[in-house]
Scaffold this active site. Structure first.
Site, PDB file in Angstrom:
ATOM      1  N   SER A  56      -5.151  13.446  -5.146  1.00 49.17           N
ATOM      2  CA  SER A  56      -4.318  12.585  -4.320  1.00 49.17           C
ATOM      3  C   SER A  56      -5.187  12.002  -3.220  1.00 49.17           C
ATOM      4  CB  SER A  56      -3.176  13.390  -3.707  1.00 49.17           C
ATOM      5  OG  SER A  56      -2.405  12.580  -2.859  1.00 49.17           O
ATOM      6  N   TYR A  68       4.997   3.727   4.352  1.00 46.96           N
ATOM      7  CA  TYR A  68       3.812   4.005   3.548  1.00 46.96           C
ATOM      8  C   TYR A  68       3.211   5.368   3.874  1.00 46.96           C
ATOM      9  CZ  TYR A  68      -0.709   3.566   1.313  1.00 46.96           C
ATOM     10  OH  TYR A  68      -1.804   3.798   0.528  1.00 46.96           O
TER      11      TYR A  68
END
Length: 83
Positions: A56, A68
């Site tokens: 990630s 976001y």
């Protein structure tokens, strides 16, 4: 087998101080950036596990108010839970 899975689809707008945003502004971003990523990853999870890979990006620092950063922290938590 699976060589790689790149969950790269995402949106970053709207960007504004959190108090200027609505719940729907956050939901729109979370639906694409987090829920979409979870759906794709879960559908390919057996192949991801077989390939022994998971990564990630960006879920450690929160910048200017927007969904976001919230979604990226969620991606980080989801990825950690799979590890």
């Amino acid at each position: 087998g699976l060589w790689g899975l790149v969950n790269n689809a995402g949106i970053a707008l709207p960007t504004a101080p959190n108090e200027w945003l609505t719940k729907d502004d956050f939901v729109k971003v979370l639906d694409v950036n987090l829920i979409g990523l979870i759906e794709v990853t879960l559908s390919l999870l057996p192949l991801v596990r077989q390939a022994r890979g998971l990564a990630s990006v960006m879920g450690r620092v929160s910048f200017f108010g927007r969904g976001y950063c919230v979604s990226e922290f969620g991606v980080e938590a989801f990825s950690d839970s799979l590890r």
